[in-house]
Design an enzyme around this catalytic site. Structure first.
Site, PDB file in Angstrom:
ATOM      1  N   CYS A   2      28.639  36.159  20.828  1.00 12.18           N
ATOM      2  CA  CYS A   2      28.127  36.074  19.479  1.00 12.18           C
ATOM      3  C   CYS A   2      28.613  37.290  18.692  1.00 12.18           C
ATOM      4  O   CYS A   2      28.692  38.393  19.218  1.00 12.18           O
ATOM      5  CB  CYS A   2      26.612  36.029  19.378  1.00 12.18           C
ATOM      6  SG  CYS A   2      25.891  34.614  20.172  1.00 12.18           S
ATOM      7  N   ASN A 100      22.561  38.743  18.414  1.00  8.70           N
ATOM      8  CA  ASN A 100      23.452  38.661  19.572  1.00  8.70           C
ATOM      9  C   ASN A 100      22.666  39.207  20.764  1.00  8.70           C
ATOM     10  O   ASN A 100      22.151  40.317  20.691  1.00  8.70           O
ATOM     11  CB  ASN A 100      24.686  39.537  19.269  1.00  8.70           C
ATOM     12  CG  ASN A 100      25.532  39.834  20.499  1.00  8.70           C
ATOM     13  OD1 ASN A 100      26.188  40.859  20.563  1.00  8.70           O
ATOM     14  ND2 ASN A 100      25.544  38.970  21.459  1.00  8.70           N
ATOM     15  N   GLU A 488      43.724  35.722  40.371  1.00  6.32           N
ATOM     16  CA  GLU A 488      43.785  35.964  38.928  1.00  6.32           C
ATOM     17  C   GLU A 488      44.602  34.865  38.232  1.00  6.32           C
ATOM     18  O   GLU A 488      44.221  34.384  37.161  1.00  6.32           O
ATOM     19  CB  GLU A 488      44.409  37.354  38.675  1.00  6.32           C
ATOM     20  CG  GLU A 488      44.779  37.684  37.235  1.00  6.32           C
ATOM     21  CD  GLU A 488      43.615  37.687  36.267  1.00  6.32           C
ATOM     22  OE1 GLU A 488      42.466  37.542  36.681  1.00  6.32           O
ATOM     23  OE2 GLU A 488      43.881  37.785  35.050  1.00  6.32           O
ATOM     24  N   LYS A 492      43.346  32.405  35.224  1.00  2.44           N
ATOM     25  CA  LYS A 492      44.058  32.302  33.931  1.00  2.44           C
ATOM     26  C   LYS A 492      44.318  30.846  33.589  1.00  2.44           C
ATOM     27  O   LYS A 492      44.103  30.405  32.464  1.00  2.44           O
ATOM     28  CB  LYS A 492      45.403  33.032  33.959  1.00  2.44           C
ATOM     29  CG  LYS A 492      45.451  34.518  33.855  1.00  2.44           C
ATOM     30  CD  LYS A 492      45.056  35.096  32.537  1.00  2.44           C
ATOM     31  CE  LYS A 492      43.586  35.324  32.464  1.00  2.44           C
ATOM     32  NZ  LYS A 492      43.078  36.613  32.905  1.00  2.44           N
ATOM     33  N   HIS A 511      43.790  26.850  57.247  1.00  2.45           N
ATOM     34  CA  HIS A 511      42.387  26.784  57.657  1.00  2.45           C
ATOM     35  C   HIS A 511      41.596  25.803  56.794  1.00  2.45           C
ATOM     36  O   HIS A 511      40.377  25.896  56.716  1.00  2.45           O
ATOM     37  CB  HIS A 511      41.772  28.182  57.624  1.00  2.45           C
ATOM     38  CG  HIS A 511      42.466  29.129  58.546  1.00  2.45           C
ATOM     39  ND1 HIS A 511      42.424  29.000  59.915  1.00  2.45           N
ATOM     40  CD2 HIS A 511      43.297  30.180  58.302  1.00  2.45           C
ATOM     41  CE1 HIS A 511      43.158  29.937  60.477  1.00  2.45           C
ATOM     42  NE2 HIS A 511      43.706  30.673  59.507  1.00  2.45           N
TER      43      HIS A 511
END
Ligand code: F6R
Length: 615
Positions: A2, A100, A488, A492, A511
């Site tokens: 916010c 907020n 990461e 993304k 596995h």
């Protein structure tokens, strides 16, 4: 999460507020609203969706007035609809408030207020605060600035939770009151005009003189001046700061999206993260902000990194780096779990929280918990004026510059540079020789150029992104330093393109994960020529044997990958510990181009906000 913008001065408020909201749109974009004050009345406009919708509405139904407050919402309590959009009003309809944060005891307060006859129009937690303040204001009968401040103080004493608020009242002309606890607020000091915002980026086109408010501060803004006090009335301790960046730094420039601009800024941000921090003379890194002597650092027995999302992934790389270069046991913890795990920590455990915004609620809570337990807790932070920067016992700034795209890119590589500097510093205190230190410094110094070289793969990655954009899921695989990069990369892609993706250590494939491999599921292997290259190669063979398409990220000059992978993206040669910084760049590009190809809103992915200030 916010965004709040307030303005009081001589100019028309609406364009300033809208422009400010646009700058804060990364904080949330479910709905937006604005209220201005003119001729002793308040006039409001609200819309669902982006700021552009509010702007369209204002083009048909303009608002007058040179004072107003506004809000862009990331929904926490109540659906995304017009009723739940801020501002919210008190019972009289003469007091408007934007908020907020999260009011934790809102249900109890709401029930009590309903019992007293108040009528609510939204499902938000925020509306109770407006009612609470309005009720006290009416009861006190002091219809001036002091009366409004008193009512706000009194009301906020009953509130449990976090807030950054801005309030205006039709009967108190020319005054905005702001207060904060746990959610950021910054005051902008202009010439005959004042601003209030959740983030300085909304203010910087107008003034560079700002005051970052502290928790429990209350500020009143008027055209001609401002006053800051604490909610307890004990007098606030504040300082006027100069904002370092300019409006140009937070513009998209010639790029179609902030994310692409920020990916391309990485040669500079990587350079800035290490600027002045490498000492050739002592063959080590200098991190003065840690405020710890070498003997204090030497007595550190254990390191804990903590953060959320991308920052957590940087900590995961840090875990590998510090353990391998400095031989200090290191762990990386979800900040959101830190308090609940009750991690046993010896007296000489040093804790680092990693955060771009410095405002992430979970990371702030981890910092507070760690400090409460008596541990020295340091921040690795981009936003210098943030709560985490201020509350930590010291730390390291990233100097990555403003990051506006919701998907973190340049802050990640800046965090990785700092992880390397830390590993170098601690390594040199322990067993790394002067020659080892010098070697590492020389490799770090080459890094900005290597990053610039890596950017050249952009067009190739765009083609690969178009080729696989319609795949129903993706696998990302890497080992050792690059296992966190796989995680990461998956994050993304998920956040920008809404495609299911997961990141794993390559060896984990067999596995269970290998069951997902099929001609429809591309596997991206991060396989630079490092200590585990041959192992990665075997895992690639396993995927190819099952008809899984493979894209490999390898080192320039490598020939073996091209023989088995469908596509190979080459990054410059670098020591193992620096490969994550280079390898992540094509994967950031992949997420970007896939999102563009699929028509997703790259800079403002659905359901997300950049600064997650709620738990
Ligand atoms: C991912 C992303 C988030 C943030 C996370 C922590 O692209 O942006 O996962 O990394 O919300 O944010 P900071 O670093 O501001 O604490």
């Amino acid at each position: 999460m916010c965004g709040i913008v307030g303005y009081v001065g001589k100019s028309a408020a609406t364009p300033i507020l809208i422009e400010g909201l646009r700058k804060l749109e990364y904080r949330g974009y479910d709905s937006a609203g604005i209220v201005t004050q003119s001729d002793h009345s308040l006039n409001v406009r609200k819309t669902v969706g982006r700021i552009a919708n509010l702007q369209d509405l204002l083009a048909h139904e303009p608002l007058e007035g040179s004072i107003g407050i506004s809000h862009t919402r990331w929904a926490t309590h109540g659906a995304v609809n017009r009723e739940n959009a801020h501002p919210h009003f008190d019972q009289s309809g003469r007091l408007a408030l934007v908020h907020n944060g999260v009011i934790e005891n809102y249900q109890k307060l709401r029930d009590e207020l309903i019992e007293k006859g108040e009528i609510f129009y939204s499902q938000t937690d925020t509306e109770v605060v407006a009612h609470l303040i309005g009720r006290i204001f009416e009861k006190n009968g002091k219809r001036d600035r002091a009366g409004l401040i008193e009512a706000i103080r009194h009301a906020l004493r009953q509130v449990i939770g976090t807030y950054g608020i801005a309030v205006i009242h039709a009967d108190v002309p020319g005054v905005i009151i702001g207060a904060r606890h746990g959610s950021p607020l910054v005051l902008g000091i202009g010439n005959g005009e004042h601003f209030l915002a959740s983030d300085v980026s909304a203010i910087v086109p107008h003034t560079h003189d700002v005051v970052y408010l502290n928790d429990y501060d209350i500020v009143s803004l008027q055209e001609e001046g401002f006053e800051i006090d604490t909610l307890a009335g004990s007098g606030a301790d504040y300082r006027i700061s100069k904002v370092e960046f300019t409006a140009a730094d937070i513009s998209k420039g010639d790029y179609p999206h902030y994310m692409l601009k920020e990916i391309f800024e990485q040669p500079n941000s990587v350079r800035d993260a290490m600027r002045g921090r490498l000492s050739v003379e002592e063959a080590t890194a200098k991190l003065g902000g840690l405020e710890m002597s070498n003997s204090e650092l030497r007595s550190v027995e254990r390191l804990v990194f903590s953060g959320c999302g991308t920052a957590l992934h940087a900590g995961m790389v840090g875990e590998y780096l510090v353990e391998s270069l400095a031989h200090i046991p290191t762990e990386c913890e979800f900040a959101s779990e830190f308090r609940y795990r009750n991690l046993p920590m010896t007296r000489d455990t040093l804790v680092f929280v990693i955060t771009q915004s410095g405002e992430t609620a979970d990371t702030l809570a981890a910092l507070r918990e760690s400090r409460r337990k008596g541990h020295r807790t340091l921040g690795i932070c981009n936003n210098v004026a943030s709560s985490i920067a201020r509350e930590s016992d010291g730390g390291v700034y990233m100097h990555a510059g403003p990051e506006i795209g919701v998907a973190a890119t340049k802050s990640f590589t800046a965090q990785l540079v700092i992880m390397n500097l830390l590993a170098l510093l601690l390594g040199r205190i322990h067993h790394l020789s002067h020659a080892d230190g010098l070697r590492m410094i020389s490799e770090l110094e080459k890094l900005p150029d290597l990053v610039a070289k890596t950017l050249e793969v952009n067009e190739q990655v765009r083609r690969i992104a178009c080729k696989y954009a319609r795949a129903k899921s993706f696998l990302f695989l890497g080992r050792q330093f690059n296992y966190p990069v796989a995680v990461e990369a998956a994050l993304k892609l998920k956040e920008t393109s809404y495609i299911a993706a997961s990141g794993h250590p390559s060896a984990e494939l067999k596995h269970g994960i290998i069951a997902l491999v099929s001609p429809e599921v591309p596997s991206f292997f991060i396989a630079p020529e490092d200590a585990v290259f041959e192992k990665n190669l075997s895992n690639i063979e396993e995927v190819k044997a099952r008809q899984g398409p493979v894209v490999a990220i390898g080192t320039e000059g490598n020939k073996s990958l091209a023989r088995i992978a469908d596509d190979v993206i080459l990054i410059p040669e670098a020591p193992d510990y620096l490969t994550p910084i280079l390898a992540v760049i094509p994967l950031q590009m992949l997420a970007y181009h896939t999102a563009v190809e699929l028509g997703c809103d790259v800079d403002k992915p659905r359901n997300l906000a950049k600064s997650v200030t709620v738990e």
